[in-house]
Scaffold this active site. Structure first.
Site, PDB file in Angstrom:
ATOM      1  N   LYS A 206       0.814  -1.212   0.000  1.00 21.44           N
ATOM      2  CA  LYS A 206       0.000   0.000   0.000  1.00 21.44           C
ATOM      3  C   LYS A 206       0.851   1.268   0.000  1.00 21.44           C
ATOM      4  O   LYS A 206       2.042   1.245   0.289  1.00 21.44           O
ATOM      5  CB  LYS A 206      -0.985  -0.025   1.169  1.00 21.44           C
ATOM      6  CG  LYS A 206      -2.096  -1.045   0.940  1.00 21.44           C
ATOM      7  CD  LYS A 206      -3.193  -0.990   1.987  1.00 21.44           C
ATOM      8  CE  LYS A 206      -4.322  -1.950   1.610  1.00 21.44           C
ATOM      9  NZ  LYS A 206      -5.386  -1.999   2.634  1.00 21.44           N
ATOM     10  N   ARG A 246      -3.096 -10.054   5.145  1.00 14.82           N
ATOM     11  CA  ARG A 246      -3.564 -10.191   3.763  1.00 14.82           C
ATOM     12  C   ARG A 246      -2.468  -9.652   2.853  1.00 14.82           C
ATOM     13  O   ARG A 246      -2.110  -8.472   2.937  1.00 14.82           O
ATOM     14  CB  ARG A 246      -4.868  -9.407   3.566  1.00 14.82           C
ATOM     15  CG  ARG A 246      -5.470  -9.495   2.169  1.00 14.82           C
ATOM     16  CD  ARG A 246      -6.745  -8.651   2.113  1.00 14.82           C
ATOM     17  NE  ARG A 246      -7.455  -8.759   0.846  1.00 14.82           N
ATOM     18  CZ  ARG A 246      -7.189  -8.015  -0.237  1.00 14.82           C
ATOM     19  NH1 ARG A 246      -6.228  -7.092  -0.181  1.00 14.82           N
ATOM     20  NH2 ARG A 246      -7.869  -8.172  -1.353  1.00 14.82           N
TER      21      ARG A 246
END
Length: 283
Positions: A206, A246
């Site tokens: 991210k 994740r």
């Protein structure tokens, strides 16, 4: 939890697994690499993404979920729609990963309660096209904590068993990298212990990682070069008791989880780090 984006526009691998056959092969590969859960999604939630129809979302994920489940993979469906979740559960999905925490579709709570599947409830303040405009906090840790509690209470009030729920602080969703929102949450994961539910941490590749690793000119590092940082994040999250991480690149992260689990237990239980899909094993 390994990621299979059956989309043309996801931030990390949009288009790579858009073909169902390729998506299935990728899911099987993730499981071979050590994923306890394979998370299949048919709608991008990257910042700025526009929604697709429920019919299109179903068309994308249906055959992938069905085939992976048929082959014995523990499948999660990444969706905000109860209709899509219901079809995925019927096809064999064991977990619903809802980035909206039940806010995007009022029917989601009823579906989860009726099906009895595990449910990831993420902190959310709005859809991708405007979520970053809503990233305004006086105290990000306290506000995310309180908003997650409110959503969990609401879901339980609609019949969801608390034991079905896994919480996700929503790294990158209505969290501004330049204001340190994601790092504040990670530094204070222990604050969420009082909510009594396992935590899923989803920070793989991210933007807040790319910003941290920016070059001398301030240009953020590309997401494709953030996998080592993701492994570091995974190690720290696992050490602090996260139920699951994740990730896109499973093997090194699976290794990190097992190392952290063995470290935490002093080698007392070398099988630590395997997933409990119902989230009932605590942290």
């Amino acid at each position: 939890m390994g990621v299979v984006n059956v989309t043309p526009d996801s931030f990390s691998d949009g288009g790579s697994w858009f073909d169902p056959k390729k998506a299935i092969e990728h899911g099987l590969r993730l499981a071979e690499d050590g994923a306890d859960i394979v998370d299949v999604g048919g709608e991008s939630t990257r910042p700025g993404a526009q929604r697709v129809s429920s019919a299109e979302e179903l068309r994308r994920i249906g055959p992938v979920v069905r085939e992976l489940a048929r082959q014995g993979i523990a499948v999660s469906v990444d969706t905000m729609r109860a209709e899509v979740a219901a079809h995925a559960v019927d096809a064999g999905a064991l977990l619903v990963n809802d980035v909206s925490g039940g806010l995007a579709d009022p029917a989601m709570a009823r579906l989860v309660a009726k099906s009895g599947v595990a449910y990831v409830l993420m902190h959310w303040r709005g859809h991708s096209h405007d979520m970053q405009n809503r990233a305004v906090y006086a105290d990000v840790v306290t506000e995310v904590h309180d908003e997650l509690k409110d959503r969990m209470d609401a879901m339980v009030g609609e019949g969801v068993d608390p034991g079905q729920i896994v919480l996700d602080p929503g790294l990158g969703f209505a969290k501004r990298p330049e204001r340190g929102h994601n790092w504040a949450l990670l530094a204070h994961l222990d604050r969420f212990d009082e909510l009594g539910r396992p935590l899923l941490i989803a920070g793989s590749r991210k933007r807040f990682l790319g910003r941290l690793l920016a070059g001398p000119d301030g240009t953020p590092r590309d997401f494709t070069q953030c996998d080592d940082a993701t492994v570091a994040l995974t190690t720290l999250a696992a050490d602090r008791g996260a139920w699951c991480v994740r990730v896109h690149d499973v093997r090194p992260n699976a290794d990190a989880v097992r190392v952290a689990a063995a470290w935490r237990s002093g080698g007392a239980d070398l099988h630590d780090g395997r997933a409990d899909l119902a989230g009932r094993g605590g942290r």
